[in-house]
Design an enzyme around this catalytic site. Sequence first.
Site, PDB file in Angstrom:
ATOM      1  N   TYR A  67      -2.800   3.387  16.301  1.00 19.74           N
ATOM      2  CA  TYR A  67      -3.609   2.610  15.352  1.00 19.74           C
ATOM      3  C   TYR A  67      -4.993   3.255  15.183  1.00 19.74           C
ATOM      4  O   TYR A  67      -5.432   3.524  14.056  1.00 19.74           O
ATOM      5  CB  TYR A  67      -3.723   1.170  15.863  1.00 19.74           C
ATOM      6  CG  TYR A  67      -4.806   0.350  15.217  1.00 19.74           C
ATOM      7  CD1 TYR A  67      -4.759   0.035  13.865  1.00 19.74           C
ATOM      8  CD2 TYR A  67      -5.892  -0.118  15.971  1.00 19.74           C
ATOM      9  CE1 TYR A  67      -5.759  -0.727  13.273  1.00 19.74           C
ATOM     10  CE2 TYR A  67      -6.891  -0.888  15.394  1.00 19.74           C
ATOM     11  CZ  TYR A  67      -6.819  -1.183  14.039  1.00 19.74           C
ATOM     12  OH  TYR A  67      -7.816  -1.930  13.453  1.00 19.74           O
ATOM     13  N   LEU A  72       0.824  -1.215   0.000  1.00 18.82           N
ATOM     14  CA  LEU A  72       0.000   0.000   0.000  1.00 18.82           C
ATOM     15  C   LEU A  72       0.858   1.265   0.000  1.00 18.82           C
ATOM     16  O   LEU A  72       0.408   2.318  -0.448  1.00 18.82           O
ATOM     17  CB  LEU A  72      -0.935   0.005   1.214  1.00 18.82           C
ATOM     18  CG  LEU A  72      -2.030  -1.068   1.190  1.00 18.82           C
ATOM     19  CD1 LEU A  72      -2.636  -1.251   2.586  1.00 18.82           C
ATOM     20  CD2 LEU A  72      -3.109  -0.689   0.172  1.00 18.82           C
ATOM     21  N   SER A  77     -14.350  -8.959  15.138  1.00 21.44           N
ATOM     22  CA  SER A  77     -14.895  -9.961  14.223  1.00 21.44           C
ATOM     23  C   SER A  77     -14.101 -11.255  14.344  1.00 21.44           C
ATOM     24  O   SER A  77     -13.019 -11.392  13.771  1.00 21.44           O
ATOM     25  CB  SER A  77     -14.896  -9.446  12.787  1.00 21.44           C
ATOM     26  OG  SER A  77     -15.681 -10.303  11.987  1.00 21.44           O
ATOM     27  N   ARG A  90     -15.504  -8.231  27.186  1.00 18.70           N
ATOM     28  CA  ARG A  90     -15.646  -7.025  26.351  1.00 18.70           C
ATOM     29  C   ARG A  90     -16.307  -7.370  25.018  1.00 18.70           C
ATOM     30  O   ARG A  90     -17.159  -6.645  24.517  1.00 18.70           O
ATOM     31  CB  ARG A  90     -14.265  -6.404  26.141  1.00 18.70           C
ATOM     32  CG  ARG A  90     -14.244  -5.303  25.096  1.00 18.70           C
ATOM     33  CD  ARG A  90     -12.869  -4.687  24.933  1.00 18.70           C
ATOM     34  NE  ARG A  90     -12.843  -3.813  23.790  1.00 18.70           N
ATOM     35  CZ  ARG A  90     -12.541  -4.203  22.549  1.00 18.70           C
ATOM     36  NH1 ARG A  90     -12.237  -5.464  22.296  1.00 18.70           N
ATOM     37  NH2 ARG A  90     -12.558  -3.323  21.570  1.00 18.70           N
TER      38      ARG A  90
HETATM   39  P1  NAI Z   1      -5.004  -8.620   9.508  1.00 14.91           P
HETATM   40  O1  NAI Z   1      -3.830  -7.962  10.145  1.00 14.91           O
HETATM   41  O2  NAI Z   1      -5.136 -10.094   9.662  1.00 14.91           O
HETATM   42  O3  NAI Z   1      -5.065  -8.272   7.943  1.00 14.91           O
HETATM   43  C1  NAI Z   1      -4.600  -7.061   7.401  1.00 14.91           C
HETATM   44  C2  NAI Z   1      -3.655  -7.419   6.283  1.00 14.91           C
HETATM   45  O4  NAI Z   1      -3.142  -6.218   5.687  1.00 14.91           O
HETATM   46  C3  NAI Z   1      -2.456  -8.207   6.814  1.00 14.91           C
HETATM   47  O5  NAI Z   1      -2.448  -9.491   6.253  1.00 14.91           O
HETATM   48  C4  NAI Z   1      -1.243  -7.376   6.411  1.00 14.91           C
HETATM   49  O6  NAI Z   1      -0.168  -8.156   5.944  1.00 14.91           O
HETATM   50  C5  NAI Z   1      -1.804  -6.492   5.307  1.00 14.91           C
HETATM   51  N1  NAI Z   1      -1.003  -5.274   5.201  1.00 14.91           N
HETATM   52  C6  NAI Z   1      -0.441  -4.544   6.196  1.00 14.91           C
HETATM   53  N2  NAI Z   1       0.288  -3.539   5.689  1.00 14.91           N
HETATM   54  C7  NAI Z   1       0.197  -3.638   4.339  1.00 14.91           C
HETATM   55  C8  NAI Z   1       0.746  -2.909   3.266  1.00 14.91           C
HETATM   56  N3  NAI Z   1       1.569  -1.863   3.475  1.00 14.91           N
HETATM   57  N4  NAI Z   1       0.421  -3.263   2.022  1.00 14.91           N
HETATM   58  C9  NAI Z   1      -0.390  -4.327   1.770  1.00 14.91           C
HETATM   59  N5  NAI Z   1      -0.937  -5.076   2.749  1.00 14.91           N
HETATM   60  C10 NAI Z   1      -0.641  -4.726   4.032  1.00 14.91           C
HETATM   61  O7  NAI Z   1      -6.292  -7.875  10.061  1.00 14.91           O
HETATM   62  P2  NAI Z   1      -7.803  -8.345  10.033  1.00 14.91           P
HETATM   63  O8  NAI Z   1      -8.188  -8.791  11.376  1.00 14.91           O
HETATM   64  O9  NAI Z   1      -8.048  -9.213   8.883  1.00 14.91           O
HETATM   65  O10 NAI Z   1      -8.522  -6.940   9.803  1.00 14.91           O
HETATM   66  C11 NAI Z   1      -8.785  -6.457   8.488  1.00 14.91           C
HETATM   67  C12 NAI Z   1      -9.050  -4.968   8.583  1.00 14.91           C
HETATM   68  O11 NAI Z   1     -10.160  -4.738   9.445  1.00 14.91           O
HETATM   69  C13 NAI Z   1      -7.887  -4.167   9.134  1.00 14.91           C
HETATM   70  O12 NAI Z   1      -7.799  -2.948   8.420  1.00 14.91           O
HETATM   71  C14 NAI Z   1      -8.270  -3.909  10.571  1.00 14.91           C
HETATM   72  O13 NAI Z   1      -7.707  -2.710  11.043  1.00 14.91           O
HETATM   73  C15 NAI Z   1      -9.780  -3.847  10.482  1.00 14.91           C
HETATM   74  N6  NAI Z   1     -10.430  -4.254  11.719  1.00 14.91           N
HETATM   75  C16 NAI Z   1     -10.453  -5.583  12.073  1.00 14.91           C
HETATM   76  C17 NAI Z   1     -11.114  -5.976  13.209  1.00 14.91           C
HETATM   77  C18 NAI Z   1     -11.227  -7.416  13.605  1.00 14.91           C
HETATM   78  O14 NAI Z   1     -11.969  -7.729  14.529  1.00 14.91           O
HETATM   79  N7  NAI Z   1     -10.526  -8.345  12.955  1.00 14.91           N
HETATM   80  C19 NAI Z   1     -11.742  -4.990  14.096  1.00 14.91           C
HETATM   81  C20 NAI Z   1     -11.632  -3.617  13.633  1.00 14.91           C
HETATM   82  C21 NAI Z   1     -11.018  -3.292  12.479  1.00 14.91           C
HETATM   83  C1  15L Z   2      -9.315  -4.055  15.982  1.00 15.75           C
HETATM   84  O1  15L Z   2      -9.317  -2.971  15.404  1.00 15.75           O
HETATM   85  C2  15L Z   2      -8.329  -5.117  15.634  1.00 15.75           C
HETATM   86  O2  15L Z   2      -7.964  -5.078  14.271  1.00 15.75           O
HETATM   87  C3  15L Z   2      -8.816  -6.515  15.963  1.00 15.75           C
HETATM   88  O3  15L Z   2      -7.717  -7.406  15.928  1.00 15.75           O
HETATM   89  C4  15L Z   2      -9.530  -6.609  17.319  1.00 15.75           C
HETATM   90  O4  15L Z   2      -8.630  -6.593  18.340  1.00 15.75           O
HETATM   91  C5  15L Z   2     -10.583  -5.511  17.449  1.00 15.75           C
HETATM   92  O5  15L Z   2     -10.158  -4.236  17.020  1.00 15.75           O
HETATM   93  C6  15L Z   2     -11.155  -5.350  18.866  1.00 15.75           C
HETATM   94  O6  15L Z   2     -11.330  -4.222  19.305  1.00 15.75           O
HETATM   95  O7  15L Z   2     -11.462  -6.377  19.481  1.00 15.75           O
END
Ligand code: NAI
Ligand code: 15L
Length: 273
Positions: A144, A60, A174, A182
């Site tokens: 973050y 990115l 998710s 929480r």
């Molecule tokens: P994740 O960390 O598993 O996936 C994000 C992916 O983006 C990673 O695989 C990482 O390698 C890739 N990435 C990081 N920097 C990059 C770059 N410079 N260029 C290309 N790719 C890059 O996170 P997850 O859990 O899948 O979350 C997906 C999105 O949802 C994230 O943006 C996260 O902040 C957001 N999110 C997720 C939550 C959750 O409960 N899993 C909660 C709130 C937000």
């Molecule tokens: C986020 O934003 C993170 O990406 C995820 O890994 C969780 O920790 C989530 O928030 C959370 O608040 O539980």
Amino acid sequence: MSTPPTTGLRWNRLLLTGAAGKLGRELRPRLKRYCETLRLSHLEAMGEPGAGEEIVPADLADAAAVDSMVAGVDAIVHLGGISTEQRWEPILASNIVGLYNLYEAVRRHGVKRVVFASSNHVTGFYRQDESIDTRAPLRPDGLYGLSKAFGENLAQLYWDRHGIETVSLRIGSSFAEPLDRRMLATWISHDDLERLVVASLSAPVVGHSIIYGVSDNSTSWWDNTHAGHIGYRPQDSSEGFRAAVEARQPRLDRSDPAVIYQGGAFVRAEPDE
Ligand code: NAI
Ligand code: 15L
């Protein structure tokens, strides 16, 4: 997965970034059902594409790579980026510079809509005994969360100045199931996340809209009253997991900031944790 679409394919080419991440792997087969071609992007190579898929790796932070990643898509589900509290440098590269690169490419290529994975951590310093809506002033709980607040503001700018629509999803937690007390309030099932993303892609007019991404949980801190036009109707609830979660975590230390604030442990996370 939620009920499959009944109205046929809705998009020609959709881009899913962060496709090899945790939520990307969940959404990949689900979003494929709604489009002719699902373009998958990630930092590293991802192996061979499946039927109806194409893979365009991109860092990115690399504007030229992001431009190629975005060319020719109808809409984008942007999950890529740093997803936890970390040092400033990777957050700057992926979530700040990376998001700017994405929106500039979107503008150049005339993409109409972005679904942006923001986070509940843009408001993580509200207390767990408070209820807030999507218009409450931001209170990020770390670098973050601050980077996601930048993302929401960038999306607003590109709507106001360039007419590019975004739905910013303040995703709660998710996971397959809630992992702690929480998450009884913050949990969103993977099926509801699919519903939320599809509703956000499909709603006729969104401008820049913000919505909390949560299931229909009994314990709730977030009010989506102002996001009714998106048409998201959660169908799951954390309640069925409550007994097991409370048995695993019978006591709470009420002086712990992670118990006081909505952001949980993120409010006290050190950048290197
Ligand atoms: P994740 O960390 O598993 O996936 C994000 C992916 O983006 C990673 O695989 C990482 O390698 C890739 N990435 C990081 N920097 C990059 C770059 N410079 N260029 C290309 N790719 C890059 O996170 P997850 O859990 O899948 O979350 C997906 C999105 O949802 C994230 O943006 C996260 O902040 C957001 N999110 C997720 C939550 C959750 O409960 N899993 C909660 C709130 C937000
Ligand atoms: C986020 O934003 C993170 O990406 C995820 O890994 C969780 O920790 C989530 O928030 C959370 O608040 O539980």
